[in-house]
Scaffold this motif. Structure first.
Motif, short mmCIF file in Angstrom:
data_model
loop_
_atom_site.label_atom_id
_atom_site.label_comp_id
_atom_site.label_asym_id
_atom_site.label_seq_id
_atom_site.Cartn_x
_atom_site.Cartn_y
_atom_site.Cartn_z
N ASP A 169 0.82 -1.21 0.00
CA ASP A 169 0.00 0.00 0.00
C ASP A 169 0.85 1.26 0.00
O ASP A 169 0.41 2.32 -0.44
CB ASP A 169 -0.92 -0.01 1.23
N SER A 170 2.09 1.15 0.50
CA SER A 170 2.99 2.30 0.48
C SER A 170 4.42 1.82 0.60
O SER A 170 4.70 0.76 1.17
CB SER A 170 2.67 3.29 1.60
N ASP A 173 7.47 7.39 1.32
CA ASP A 173 6.40 8.38 1.33
C ASP A 173 5.50 8.29 0.10
O ASP A 173 4.71 9.20 -0.18
CB ASP A 173 6.97 9.79 1.46
N ASP A 175 2.35 6.60 -1.59
CA ASP A 175 1.14 5.87 -1.21
C ASP A 175 0.37 5.40 -2.44
O ASP A 175 0.35 6.08 -3.48
CB ASP A 175 0.22 6.76 -0.38
N CYS A 196 2.20 -3.54 -5.99
CA CYS A 196 1.21 -2.48 -5.80
C CYS A 196 0.29 -2.49 -7.02
O CYS A 196 0.77 -2.38 -8.15
CB CYS A 196 1.89 -1.13 -5.64
#
Length: 372
Positions: A169-170, A173, A175, A196
């Protein structure tokens, strides 16, 4: 002599998870092999080495620029518990032989404690440690979890069509944008080199990992988990709450430092009128119109999808020079050698899925036993 054996017993290490559907993992990062023994699996489930291998292939190292260069094929062998392609109800033993160890890379840490690693804590607890790659503290231990988790996922699919999908999800920094998680498929996740499902975020995450790698550093990330078609009534109201067991399972994964379910920490910023999930009956079963609870209320599944999010710290092994201390009490500096993932979150999704499946399979069997 009795005191000696008591001392040995106290300092032994537990490696078993689960009650009825339980797994015991074994082996070290630089030992001959790693694996697991799965006990309590019902008989008659179709199972082959290929079924397990497909999960281990998602976890294995050497998959490209995003992971460690350690070149392990991680070919699994099922040594017991399967006959004529079906589980027999007896313990299932899995073994994966290590083939690409470079133990000499770890000669320096026999003396020095690596910052961010368990070296010091192992010595403080046991007075002895396997310093080759971290021994039992190595993420290579998770091979046994994934092998057993593959069976757990197959079992839950057979009894309830339960599906487990985890994704990154991340990273740092960067996202992943919000999307309809109910439309997510595992194929969408696996199409990304960083796992992702959003193409734009995936490219930025890949750049973040490569930048950290090029500077001899590492970067952390978060992993989300969606569990579909969850049987209702799994979990106990007090200490064996479903969310508590999921938290234990996830936080037992190397480098996992945080866990939340449903709205998680965001719930602390909400009012009850906004957070409470409205209940209704759809003609067949009870549902909720929202899912801030993440599919678990009072420690028991309510039949809605379970949603969790885990935080993974940056890989502790980095090649930059760091200040540390040695076993003799001396202070010094150490630049770690060896091969490592610049971001452990990239390979974590299949481990997350496996641990969740082990929790649900165990609770499913407990629920069936209690209902007899």
């Amino acid at each position: 002599m009795a005191l000696f054996w008591l001392f040995i017993y106290i300092l032994s290490m537990s490696s078993t998870f689960g009650k009825l559907f339980s797994v015991t993992t074994w082996g070290e990062s630089h030992g001959p092999a790693v694996g697991a023994v799965l006990d309590g699996c019902p008989a008659g489930i179709p199972l082959s080495e290929a079924d397990v291998q497909s999960f281990l292939d998602r976890r294995r190292p050497g998959q490209g620029k995003m992971t460690t260069a350690r070149d392990e094929k991680d070919q699994v062998r099922i040594l017991s518990g399967v006959f004529e392609g079906k589980t027999t109800g007896t313990p299932i033993s899995f073994a994966v032989f290590n083939e690409d160890q470079r133990s000499h890379d770890y000669a320096d840490i026999e003396k020095w404690y690596r910052p961010g690693h368990a070296d010091l804590c192992y010595d403080l607890k046991y007075g002895f440690r396997d310093y080759r790659g971290g021994g039992r503290s190595s993420a290579r231990e998770t091979i046994g979890r994934v092998a057993a988790g593959a069976v757990a996922q197959k079992f839950m699919d057979m009894v309830a069509k339960t599906e487990f999908i985890a994704w990154v999800d991340s990273i740092g920094d960067v996202d992943c944008p919000k999307f309809d998680v109910n439309s997510l498929t595992r194929e969408m996740v696996e199409a990304s080199p960083v796992r992702c499902p959003d193409a734009g975020a995936s490219a930025k995450m890949e750049a973040a990992v490569l930048e950290a790698k090029s500077s001899g550093d590492s970067v952390g990330g978060t992993v989300c988990l969606l569990i579909k078609n969850v049987p209702a009534a799994l979990g106990e109201p007090v200490f064996d709450k479903l969310d508590a067991l999921l938290a234990q399972a996830m936080l037992s994964i190397p480098a996992c430092k945080g866990f939340e379910v449903g709205s998680g920490f965001q719930a602390s910023r909400m009012r009850g009128s906004a957070h409470n999930d409205e209940i209704f009956f759809d003609g067949e079963r009870y549902r909720t119109r929202t899912n801030n609870a993440g599919g678990i209320v009072g420690g028991i599944s309510n039949g809605e999808n379970i949603f969790c999010r885990m935080a993974f710290k940056p890989t502790a092994t980095i090649s930059q020079l760091q200040k540390t201390a040695g076993r003799g009490g001396e202070n010094g500096e150490l630049a770690a050698k060896g091969r490592h993932d610049p971001c452990v979150a990239v390979r974590a999704p299949v481990i997350v899925e496996s641990m969740a499946a082990l929790v649900l399979a165990d609770l499913f069997l407990q629920q069936k036993r209690n209902s007899l």
